[in-house]
Design a protein around this motif. Structure first.
Motif, PDB file in Angstrom:
ATOM      1  N   UNK A 115      60.596  40.236  50.569  1.00  0.00           N
ATOM      2  CA  UNK A 115      60.208  39.213  51.535  1.00  0.00           C
ATOM      3  C   UNK A 115      59.503  38.057  50.828  1.00  0.00           C
ATOM      4  N   UNK A 116      58.639  38.374  49.861  1.00  0.00           N
ATOM      5  CA  UNK A 116      57.955  37.321  49.107  1.00  0.00           C
ATOM      6  C   UNK A 116      58.932  36.529  48.238  1.00  0.00           C
ATOM      7  N   UNK A 117      59.890  37.218  47.619  1.00  0.00           N
ATOM      8  CA  UNK A 117      60.885  36.514  46.789  1.00  0.00           C
ATOM      9  C   UNK A 117      61.737  35.567  47.628  1.00  0.00           C
ATOM     10  N   UNK A 118      62.042  35.967  48.843  1.00  0.00           N
ATOM     11  CA  UNK A 118      62.873  35.140  49.719  1.00  0.00           C
ATOM     12  C   UNK A 118      62.097  34.017  50.396  1.00  0.00           C
ATOM     13  N   UNK A 119      60.783  34.099  50.359  1.00  0.00           N
ATOM     14  CA  UNK A 119      59.927  33.088  51.007  1.00  0.00           C
ATOM     15  C   UNK A 119      58.783  32.735  50.061  1.00  0.00           C
ATOM     16  N   UNK A 120      59.044  31.852  49.098  1.00  0.00           N
ATOM     17  CA  UNK A 120      58.030  31.522  48.083  1.00  0.00           C
ATOM     18  C   UNK A 120      56.703  31.042  48.660  1.00  0.00           C
ATOM     19  N   UNK A 121      56.726  30.412  49.828  1.00  0.00           N
ATOM     20  CA  UNK A 121      55.472  29.956  50.435  1.00  0.00           C
ATOM     21  C   UNK A 121      54.588  31.152  50.805  1.00  0.00           C
ATOM     22  N   UNK A 122      55.201  32.252  51.205  1.00  0.00           N
ATOM     23  CA  UNK A 122      54.437  33.471  51.483  1.00  0.00           C
ATOM     24  C   UNK A 122      53.832  34.010  50.199  1.00  0.00           C
ATOM     25  N   UNK A 123      54.623  33.997  49.137  1.00  0.00           N
ATOM     26  CA  UNK A 123      54.142  34.491  47.838  1.00  0.00           C
ATOM     27  C   UNK A 123      52.912  33.707  47.392  1.00  0.00           C
ATOM     28  N   UNK A 124      52.936  32.386  47.583  1.00  0.00           N
ATOM     29  CA  UNK A 124      51.786  31.563  47.208  1.00  0.00           C
ATOM     30  C   UNK A 124      50.560  31.922  48.033  1.00  0.00           C
ATOM     31  N   UNK A 125      50.748  32.115  49.334  1.00  0.00           N
ATOM     32  CA  UNK A 125      49.627  32.465  50.207  1.00  0.00           C
ATOM     33  C   UNK A 125      49.063  33.840  49.858  1.00  0.00           C
ATOM     34  N   UNK A 126      49.938  34.806  49.624  1.00  0.00           N
ATOM     35  CA  UNK A 126      49.500  36.155  49.257  1.00  0.00           C
ATOM     36  C   UNK A 126      48.762  36.120  47.920  1.00  0.00           C
ATOM     37  N   UNK A 127      49.281  35.359  46.960  1.00  0.00           N
ATOM     38  CA  UNK A 127      48.622  35.244  45.655  1.00  0.00           C
ATOM     39  C   UNK A 127      47.219  34.662  45.805  1.00  0.00           C
ATOM     40  N   UNK A 128      47.055  33.673  46.671  1.00  0.00           N
ATOM     41  CA  UNK A 128      45.733  33.070  46.890  1.00  0.00           C
ATOM     42  C   UNK A 128      44.770  34.087  47.494  1.00  0.00           C
ATOM     43  N   UNK A 129      45.250  34.903  48.405  1.00  0.00           N
ATOM     44  CA  UNK A 129      44.399  35.921  49.031  1.00  0.00           C
ATOM     45  C   UNK A 129      44.004  36.976  48.005  1.00  0.00           C
ATOM     46  N   UNK A 130      44.948  37.398  47.183  1.00  0.00           N
ATOM     47  CA  UNK A 130      44.660  38.397  46.154  1.00  0.00           C
ATOM     48  C   UNK A 130      43.673  37.840  45.133  1.00  0.00           C
ATOM     49  N   UNK A 131      43.844  36.578  44.750  1.00  0.00           N
ATOM     50  CA  UNK A 131      42.893  35.961  43.816  1.00  0.00           C
ATOM     51  C   UNK A 131      41.480  35.954  44.406  1.00  0.00           C
ATOM     52  N   UNK A 132      41.368  35.609  45.686  1.00  0.00           N
ATOM     53  CA  UNK A 132      40.050  35.575  46.336  1.00  0.00           C
ATOM     54  C   UNK A 132      39.435  36.971  46.384  1.00  0.00           C
ATOM     55  N   UNK A 133      40.240  37.985  46.725  1.00  0.00           N
ATOM     56  CA  UNK A 133      39.752  39.369  46.753  1.00  0.00           C
ATOM     57  C   UNK A 133      39.311  39.821  45.366  1.00  0.00           C
ATOM     58  N   UNK A 134      40.118  39.499  44.367  1.00  0.00           N
ATOM     59  CA  UNK A 134      39.790  39.880  42.991  1.00  0.00           C
ATOM     60  C   UNK A 134      38.500  39.196  42.543  1.00  0.00           C
ATOM     61  N   UNK A 135      38.319  37.951  42.915  1.00  0.00           N
ATOM     62  CA  UNK A 135      37.104  37.224  42.564  1.00  0.00           C
ATOM     63  C   UNK A 135      35.878  37.872  43.196  1.00  0.00           C
ATOM     64  N   UNK A 136      35.983  38.261  44.484  1.00  0.00           N
ATOM     65  CA  UNK A 136      34.865  38.949  45.141  1.00  0.00           C
ATOM     66  C   UNK A 136      34.574  40.286  44.459  1.00  0.00           C
ATOM     67  N   UNK A 137      35.625  40.995  44.093  1.00  0.00           N
ATOM     68  CA  UNK A 137      35.477  42.290  43.420  1.00  0.00           C
ATOM     69  C   UNK A 137      34.778  42.111  42.070  1.00  0.00           C
ATOM     70  N   UNK A 138      35.223  41.131  41.290  1.00  0.00           N
ATOM     71  CA  UNK A 138      34.612  40.886  39.978  1.00  0.00           C
ATOM     72  C   UNK A 138      33.163  40.439  40.116  1.00  0.00           C
ATOM     73  N   UNK A 139      32.868  39.646  41.153  1.00  0.00           N
ATOM     74  CA  UNK A 139      31.482  39.243  41.396  1.00  0.00           C
ATOM     75  C   UNK A 139      30.604  40.458  41.696  1.00  0.00           C
ATOM     76  N   UNK A 140      31.134  41.392  42.485  1.00  0.00           N
ATOM     77  CA  UNK A 140      30.338  42.585  42.811  1.00  0.00           C
ATOM     78  C   UNK A 140      30.110  43.438  41.568  1.00  0.00           C
ATOM     79  N   UNK A 141      31.094  43.510  40.694  1.00  0.00           N
ATOM     80  CA  UNK A 141      30.931  44.249  39.438  1.00  0.00           C
ATOM     81  C   UNK A 141      29.879  43.570  38.563  1.00  0.00           C
ATOM     82  N   UNK A 142      29.915  42.257  38.501  1.00  0.00           N
ATOM     83  CA  UNK A 142      28.932  41.518  37.699  1.00  0.00           C
ATOM     84  C   UNK A 142      27.523  41.757  38.218  1.00  0.00           C
ATOM     85  N   UNK A 143      27.358  41.804  39.546  1.00  0.00           N
ATOM     86  CA  UNK A 143      26.037  42.073  40.122  1.00  0.00           C
ATOM     87  C   UNK A 143      25.580  43.484  39.778  1.00  0.00           C
TER      88      UNK A 143
END
Length: 150
Positions: A115-143
């Motif tokens: 579904x993501x391959x067939x709809x690149x705009x979805x892939x971009x949105x999902x990637x942005x959400x994953x980046x934000x989640x990963x950033x929050x996770x890394x911040x919690x590890x740093x704390x």
């Protein structure tokens, strides 16, 4: 679970926020129902991941550390569980089991990625959400790391 209930559950999650109703229906079509009884395991740390799960009802407990009582947290509905399994083929990083009777949807990786391959705009949105989640996770590890550095 019927299609309407599956679509409604998927629609509550940030990762699927930009999916159209038709795209959510396609995804719901390939999802599998999973029922767990109290104490029953969903997966164990080290298990192969081939998708993610949506906790629709019930409650789960995840344990990241083999040390008893360490690294445990509760997961309440509606939640995406094992989300990295949607994108990555690496083993599960935690063990997850039901605290009480729980109903989940299994979202298989390959249809999700197609579904993501067939709809690149979805892939971009999902990637942005994953980046934000990963950033929050890394911040919690740093704390946490700063608490142990002293």
């Amino acid at each position: 679970m019927d299609e309407a209930a599956a679509v409604a559950a998927l629609a509550q999650l940030d990762i699927f926020a930009s999916f159209s109703n038709d795209q959510l229906r396609l995804l719901a079509f390939v999802c599998e129902d999973v029922m767990l009884g109290p104490g029953e395991g969903l997966y164990a740390a080290g298990d192969a991941a081939d998708g993610g799960f949506v906790l629709v009802s019930g409650a789960l407990e995840a344990m990241h550390s083999p040390v008893e009582g360490s690294g445990r947290f509760r997961i309440d509905p509606v939640a995406l569980v094992g989300e990295f399994g949607l994108m990555l083929t690496r083993p599960r990083g935690a063990s997850v089991s039901a605290v009480r009777t729980s109903k989940l949807l299994f979202v298989p990786r390959e249809p999700f990625l197609k579904l993501l391959r067939n709809h690149p705009e979805l892939a971009e949105d999902v990637a942005a959400i994953i980046r934000a989640e990963l950033s929050r996770y890394l911040d919690s590890i740093a704390q946490l790391g700063s608490r142990f550095a002293d």
